[in-house]
Enzyme design. Structure first.
Site, PDB file in Angstrom:
ATOM      1  N   ASN A  89       0.806  -1.232   0.000  1.00 37.73           N
ATOM      2  CA  ASN A  89       0.000   0.000   0.000  1.00 37.73           C
ATOM      3  C   ASN A  89       0.836   1.278   0.000  1.00 37.73           C
ATOM      4  O   ASN A  89       0.427   2.274  -0.591  1.00 37.73           O
ATOM      5  CB  ASN A  89      -0.909  -0.026   1.240  1.00 37.73           C
ATOM      6  N   TYR A 165       3.578   9.874 -11.155  1.00 42.69           N
ATOM      7  CA  TYR A 165       2.728   8.952 -10.403  1.00 42.69           C
ATOM      8  C   TYR A 165       2.104   7.912 -11.332  1.00 42.69           C
ATOM      9  O   TYR A 165       2.137   6.714 -11.061  1.00 42.69           O
ATOM     10  CB  TYR A 165       1.637   9.754  -9.698  1.00 42.69           C
ATOM     11  N   LYS A 169       2.681   3.796 -11.382  1.00 45.46           N
ATOM     12  CA  LYS A 169       1.624   2.803 -11.164  1.00 45.46           C
ATOM     13  C   LYS A 169       1.482   1.877 -12.378  1.00 45.46           C
ATOM     14  O   LYS A 169       1.058   0.726 -12.243  1.00 45.46           O
ATOM     15  CB  LYS A 169       0.297   3.501 -10.823  1.00 45.46           C
TER      16      LYS A 169
HETATM   17  N1  LIG Z   1      -5.944   8.633  -2.169  1.00 42.34           N
HETATM   18  C1  LIG Z   1      -6.354   8.281  -3.370  1.00 42.34           C
HETATM   19  O1  LIG Z   1      -7.309   8.861  -3.921  1.00 42.34           O
HETATM   20  C2  LIG Z   1      -5.691   7.126  -4.077  1.00 42.34           C
HETATM   21  C3  LIG Z   1      -6.215   6.725  -5.337  1.00 42.34           C
HETATM   22  C4  LIG Z   1      -5.640   5.645  -6.004  1.00 42.34           C
HETATM   23  C5  LIG Z   1      -4.577   4.969  -5.408  1.00 42.34           C
HETATM   24  N2  LIG Z   1      -4.083   5.381  -4.192  1.00 42.34           N
HETATM   25  C6  LIG Z   1      -2.967   4.611  -3.628  1.00 42.34           C
HETATM   26  O2  LIG Z   1      -3.333   4.116  -2.355  1.00 42.34           O
HETATM   27  C7  LIG Z   1      -2.164   3.949  -1.532  1.00 42.34           C
HETATM   28  C8  LIG Z   1      -2.360   4.643  -0.207  1.00 42.34           C
HETATM   29  O3  LIG Z   1      -2.603   6.009  -0.478  1.00 42.34           O
HETATM   30  P1  LIG Z   1      -3.269   7.001   0.578  1.00 42.34           P
HETATM   31  O4  LIG Z   1      -4.295   7.766  -0.169  1.00 42.34           O
HETATM   32  O5  LIG Z   1      -3.629   6.292   1.833  1.00 42.34           O
HETATM   33  O6  LIG Z   1      -2.021   7.977   0.816  1.00 42.34           O
HETATM   34  P2  LIG Z   1      -1.453   8.694   2.127  1.00 42.34           P
HETATM   35  O7  LIG Z   1      -2.570   9.077   3.007  1.00 42.34           O
HETATM   36  O8  LIG Z   1      -0.521   9.734   1.611  1.00 42.34           O
HETATM   37  O9  LIG Z   1      -0.618   7.508   2.823  1.00 42.34           O
HETATM   38  C9  LIG Z   1       0.531   6.996   2.231  1.00 42.34           C
HETATM   39  C10 LIG Z   1       1.173   6.011   3.179  1.00 42.34           C
HETATM   40  O10 LIG Z   1       2.354   5.495   2.554  1.00 42.34           O
HETATM   41  C11 LIG Z   1       3.405   5.606   3.501  1.00 42.34           C
HETATM   42  N3  LIG Z   1       4.736   5.632   2.904  1.00 42.34           N
HETATM   43  C12 LIG Z   1       5.236   6.465   1.972  1.00 42.34           C
HETATM   44  N4  LIG Z   1       6.528   6.183   1.734  1.00 42.34           N
HETATM   45  C13 LIG Z   1       6.855   5.137   2.538  1.00 42.34           C
HETATM   46  C14 LIG Z   1       8.033   4.393   2.776  1.00 42.34           C
HETATM   47  N5  LIG Z   1       9.187   4.677   2.138  1.00 42.34           N
HETATM   48  N6  LIG Z   1       8.002   3.357   3.650  1.00 42.34           N
HETATM   49  C15 LIG Z   1       6.854   3.057   4.311  1.00 42.34           C
HETATM   50  N7  LIG Z   1       5.720   3.760   4.169  1.00 42.34           N
HETATM   51  C16 LIG Z   1       5.715   4.789   3.281  1.00 42.34           C
HETATM   52  C17 LIG Z   1       3.097   6.894   4.267  1.00 42.34           C
HETATM   53  O11 LIG Z   1       3.866   6.972   5.439  1.00 42.34           O
HETATM   54  P3  LIG Z   1       4.201   8.412   6.175  1.00 42.34           P
HETATM   55  O12 LIG Z   1       3.014   8.710   7.050  1.00 42.34           O
HETATM   56  O13 LIG Z   1       5.448   8.132   6.939  1.00 42.34           O
HETATM   57  O14 LIG Z   1       4.373   9.424   5.075  1.00 42.34           O
HETATM   58  C18 LIG Z   1       1.605   6.669   4.497  1.00 42.34           C
HETATM   59  O15 LIG Z   1       1.389   5.779   5.563  1.00 42.34           O
HETATM   60  C19 LIG Z   1      -1.000   4.507  -2.350  1.00 42.34           C
HETATM   61  O16 LIG Z   1      -0.306   3.459  -2.990  1.00 42.34           O
HETATM   62  C20 LIG Z   1      -1.690   5.404  -3.367  1.00 42.34           C
HETATM   63  O17 LIG Z   1      -0.919   5.567  -4.537  1.00 42.34           O
HETATM   64  C21 LIG Z   1      -4.616   6.433  -3.517  1.00 42.34           C
END
Ligand SMILES: NC(=O)c1ccc[n+]([C@@H]2O[C@H](COP(=O)([O-])OP(=O)(O)OC[C@H]3O[C@@H](n4cnc5c(N)ncnc54)[C@H](OP(=O)(O)O)[C@@H]3O)[C@@H](O)[C@H]2O)c1
Length: 248
Positions: A89, A165, A169
């Site tokens: 994730n 990005y 992906k």
């Molecule tokens: N939000 C959307 O609309 C959306 C849509 C499609 C896909 N996604 C995908 O869903 C996933 C989760 O996204 P989210 O929306 O929950 O984003 P988010 O709120 O920004 O959370 C991202 C998470 O990834 C962690 N992370 C980043 N770099 C890391 C590393 N080097 N090692 C370990 N953890 C790391 C962050 O940790 P920190 O707290 O330490 O920064 C945080 O816990 C991602 O892969 C994103 O691309 C999101």
């Protein structure tokens, strides 16, 4: 520690979608290992889930760091001796400077750092944990992708947004298909899905859906029966009321 329960590792689970997936898996009696690169944030998240009576453990894990992944894998092997589910994730979507919304002008450093977390780190943690799945001839791997990375939809409706990005992906999607081929016959099922646009730190407050809604498909793919989907790309279930495959 020995447990009859399934063990699930969720990367980047201190907030957002990773936290929501961890919570949902723990609610169906899967023993979740919450992980984060920042220990204080991760322990706070673990406390919140524990206070709901959910069985979760915690270990620090920075997926971009070789030593961190090695230490985590060793701890997992010694503590539980197995892993059943891996949810890749953790991800980043760096806010591009205006000139970075085009591949013609995006900084290569932005491309590199996004690729490092979103693609190479998925490969790194998969290489570390798949051997623990192979010994038990069981594993489920869920890679978080996005519909914005579907080459089929890009061909018809590409709009220049977050090229670093998107390309990362597309890399995750490719990794999913190639690893699925390598894992044929191992009862390790690996799939990708798009959780949709969610209200998280990454998605922002204008997003139409919650992380809890986005987590549904992860639970479906993490608990596939033997012989289930392999190397496929799924949409968020909430949108269609069930598991629907997307075109790559
Ligand atoms: N939000 C959307 O609309 C959306 C849509 C499609 C896909 N996604 C995908 O869903 C996933 C989760 O996204 P989210 O929306 O929950 O984003 P988010 O709120 O920004 O959370 C991202 C998470 O990834 C962690 N992370 C980043 N770099 C890391 C590393 N080097 N090692 C370990 N953890 C790391 C962050 O940790 P920190 O707290 O330490 O920064 C945080 O816990 C991602 O892969 C994103 O691309 C999101």
């Amino acid at each position: 520690m020995t447990t009859q329960k399934q063990i699930a590792v969720v990367t980047g689970s201190n907030r957002g979608l990773g936290y929501a997936i961890s919570r949902k898996l723990a609610q169906i009696s899967i023993h979740v290992i919450l992980t984060s690169r920042n220990q204080t944030d991760g322990l706070a998240a673990k406390e919140k889930l524990s206070s709901e009576g959910l069985a979760v453990d915690y270990h620090r894990l920075d997926v971009t760091n070789d030593v961190s992944v090695q230490q985590f894998t060793e701890w997992l092997r010694e503590t539980y001796g197995k892993v059943d589910i891996l949810v890749n994730n953790a991800g980043v979507n760096p806010t591009p400077k205006p000139e970075e919304s085009s591949l013609l002008t995006v900084q290569l450093e932005t491309m590199r750092s996004t690729w490092e977390t979103n693609v190479l780190a998925v490969l790194r943690i998969s290489q570390a944990l798949i051997p623990l799945m192979k010994v038990q001839n069981y594993g489920r791997i869920v890679n978080i992708s996005t519909e914005m990375a579907s080459l089929t939809s890009i061909k018809s409706d590409y709009y220049p947004l977050a090229p670093s990005y998107r390309l990362s992906k597309i890399g995750v999607n490719g990794l999913t298909v190639l690893l699925a081929k390598e894992l044929q016959g191992d009862n390790i099922l690996i799939n990708a899905y798009s959780p949709g646009w969610m209200k998280t730190d990454m998605g922002g407050e204008n997003a139409p859906f919650t992380a809890e809604e986005g987590a549904e498909t992860a639970v479906y793919l993490a608990t596939l029966a033997d012989g289930g989907a392999q190397g496929q790309f799924f949409a968020e279930m909430r949108k269609f009321g069930g598991p629907i495959q997307l075109q790559w």
